[in-house]
Design a protein around this motif. Structure first.
Motif, short mmCIF file in Angstrom:
data_model
loop_
_atom_site.label_atom_id
_atom_site.label_comp_id
_atom_site.label_asym_id
_atom_site.label_seq_id
_atom_site.Cartn_x
_atom_site.Cartn_y
_atom_site.Cartn_z
N PHE A 207 12.30 14.21 -8.18
CA PHE A 207 11.51 13.29 -9.00
C PHE A 207 12.34 12.74 -10.15
N LEU A 208 12.37 11.40 -10.24
CA LEU A 208 13.10 10.71 -11.30
C LEU A 208 12.10 9.95 -12.17
N ASN A 209 12.14 10.20 -13.44
CA ASN A 209 11.25 9.51 -14.38
C ASN A 209 11.97 8.30 -14.97
N ARG A 210 11.59 7.10 -14.53
CA ARG A 210 12.21 5.88 -15.02
C ARG A 210 11.35 5.15 -16.06
N LEU A 211 10.33 5.82 -16.54
CA LEU A 211 9.51 5.22 -17.60
C LEU A 211 10.26 5.32 -18.93
N VAL A 212 9.98 4.40 -19.83
CA VAL A 212 10.68 4.36 -21.11
C VAL A 212 9.91 5.17 -22.14
N GLU A 213 10.60 6.13 -22.76
CA GLU A 213 10.06 6.91 -23.88
C GLU A 213 8.73 7.59 -23.55
N ARG A 214 8.63 8.13 -22.35
CA ARG A 214 7.39 8.80 -21.97
C ARG A 214 7.68 9.88 -20.94
N ASN A 224 0.99 25.70 -3.36
CA ASN A 224 1.85 26.50 -4.23
C ASN A 224 2.92 25.60 -4.83
N PHE A 225 2.90 25.42 -6.16
CA PHE A 225 3.88 24.52 -6.78
C PHE A 225 5.02 25.25 -7.46
N GLY A 226 5.16 26.53 -7.22
CA GLY A 226 6.39 27.20 -7.59
C GLY A 226 6.37 28.08 -8.81
N TYR A 227 5.98 27.55 -9.97
CA TYR A 227 6.02 28.37 -11.17
C TYR A 227 5.10 27.77 -12.22
N TRP A 228 4.73 28.62 -13.18
CA TRP A 228 3.70 28.26 -14.15
C TRP A 228 4.10 27.06 -15.00
N GLY A 229 5.38 26.89 -15.29
CA GLY A 229 5.84 25.81 -16.17
C GLY A 229 6.06 24.49 -15.46
N ALA A 230 5.66 24.39 -14.17
CA ALA A 230 5.92 23.17 -13.41
C ALA A 230 5.11 21.98 -13.91
N SER A 231 4.13 22.22 -14.79
CA SER A 231 3.33 21.12 -15.30
C SER A 231 3.93 20.48 -16.55
N ALA A 232 5.10 20.94 -16.97
CA ALA A 232 5.75 20.36 -18.15
C ALA A 232 6.22 18.93 -17.84
N GLY A 233 6.28 18.11 -18.86
CA GLY A 233 6.72 16.73 -18.68
C GLY A 233 8.21 16.63 -18.44
N VAL A 234 8.63 15.63 -17.65
CA VAL A 234 10.04 15.36 -17.38
C VAL A 234 10.44 14.15 -18.21
N GLU A 235 11.48 14.30 -19.00
CA GLU A 235 11.93 13.21 -19.86
C GLU A 235 12.55 12.08 -19.03
N PRO A 236 12.51 10.85 -19.56
CA PRO A 236 13.09 9.71 -18.82
C PRO A 236 14.57 9.92 -18.50
N SER A 237 14.98 9.51 -17.31
CA SER A 237 16.38 9.61 -16.89
C SER A 237 16.59 8.71 -15.68
N ASN A 238 17.76 8.10 -15.60
CA ASN A 238 18.13 7.32 -14.43
C ASN A 238 19.05 8.07 -13.50
N PHE A 239 19.40 9.32 -13.86
CA PHE A 239 20.47 10.00 -13.12
C PHE A 239 20.11 11.41 -12.67
N SER A 240 19.22 12.10 -13.36
CA SER A 240 19.01 13.53 -13.10
C SER A 240 17.59 13.81 -12.65
N PRO A 241 17.35 13.83 -11.34
CA PRO A 241 16.00 14.11 -10.85
C PRO A 241 15.61 15.57 -11.05
N GLN A 242 14.33 15.78 -11.28
CA GLN A 242 13.75 17.12 -11.33
C GLN A 242 13.35 17.52 -9.92
N VAL A 243 13.70 18.74 -9.51
CA VAL A 243 13.39 19.20 -8.16
C VAL A 243 12.13 20.07 -8.20
#
Length: 298
Positions: A207-214, A224-243
């Motif tokens: 997952f890549l977050n290309r939104l600006v400042e959000r 099963n989504f893996g771990y309790w902290g998986a609901s944390a927000g992902v900061e904007p990035s054009n290069f580093s996807p969250q797995v």
């Protein structure tokens, strides 16, 4: 306002610790009291419950002065929230935390090490969405400018900004370069791409977050989504996807006696409870019985 949205008088996981074990039979007695603002939907993160006639779900809707019973058999260790899925209530702290411990024989979760993987390259992007692309009411074939039918709100005048809005969308790409888009189902409209898997499979989302400042995320229901902290927000990035790794357990599939070979859940962003879904970050997740998903993914 001094109004408190609570579970048994507690907010933001201050409820006394609730412990249970994998495989244990747990019964929830649910009730909602109050007035018109007390429309609640109890939701279990990462877990499911059975309600009337054995239907499997992760939500139970409660009207004011109503009661319900839900049966849970925890199937994964960890800390999992139970909360009201109504955005303003969750944001106000209407949630508690459950701790699920290993079963008496030491089992913590199912083994997905040899499961089939479905990989999705998804980006959250800003788009200009037109709610009325034809410019007219296609039900009655009238001009919105003429009407008392509600479509007059799409005019650009005064407080009306027209039918085009800035929205956020989940967009699917062919690979990790995030350059070639995979066209979505035209009938799905603003919804994100349809994800599909069978019971026993694993979905891997890059997952890549290309939104600006959000900060946003991509969060599934019913699996099963893996771990309790998986609901944390992902900061904007054009290069580093969250797995994200989602494991499709048996309870995510269609109920055994329903006669159906598939059922639908949703995935969505939960980083900003009050705005993410309304902005457009929502999509369908279809889970099939084992052995029924075709080679073409349908």
């Amino acid at each position: 306002s001094n109004r408190m949205h609570t579970i048994n008088g507690y907010m933001f996981c201050n409820h006394p610790e609730m412990k249970m074990k994998v495989g244990q039979n747990v019964r929830w007695y649910l009730m909602s009291l109050g007035n018109m603002v007390d429309l609640h939907t109890a939701q279990w993160d990462g877990q499911t419950v059975k309600v009337e006639e054995g239907k499997t779900t992760d939500t139970v809707t409660l009207l004011p002065s109503s009661m319900a019973t839900a049966d849970q058999q925890p199937d994964e260790c960890g800390m999992w929230n139970v909360h009201c899925a109504v955005g303003m209530h969750k944001a106000a702290g209407m949630m508690l935390k459950t701790t699920i411990e290993p079963s008496d024989d030491g089992k913590c979760w199912d083994d997905f090490s040899s499961s089939t993987q479905h990989v999705y390259y998804i980006a959250a992007e800003e788009v200009e969405w037109d709610y009325l692309p034809s410019g007219s009411n296609q039900c009655s074939r009238t001009d919105p400018a003429e009407g008392i039918d509600g479509t007059d709100r799409v005019r650009v005048e005064g407080e009306h900004i027209g039918s085009k809005y800035k929205k956020s969308r989940y967009v699917q790409y062919t690979d990790m370069s995030y350059t070639t888009k995979i066209p979505g189902d035209i009938n799905a409209g603003l919804l994100g791409p349809t994800m599909r898997a069978e019971v026993g499979d694993t979905i891997v989302v890059l997952f890549l977050n290309r939104l600006v400042e959000r900060a946003v995320n991509i969060f599934p229901r019913g699996v099963n989504f893996g771990y309790w902290g998986a609901s944390a927000g992902v900061e904007p990035s054009n290069f580093s996807p969250q797995v994200y790794v989602w494991q499709i357990k048996k309870t995510a599939g269609p109920d055994f006696d329903s006669g159906a070979d598939s059922r639908v859940w949703t995935y969505q962003s939960t980083a900003n409870v009050g705005s993410d879904i309304q902005s457009g970050l929502l999509g369908p997740l279809i889970i099939y019985k084992a052995g029924t998903l075709g080679a073409d993914g349908i």
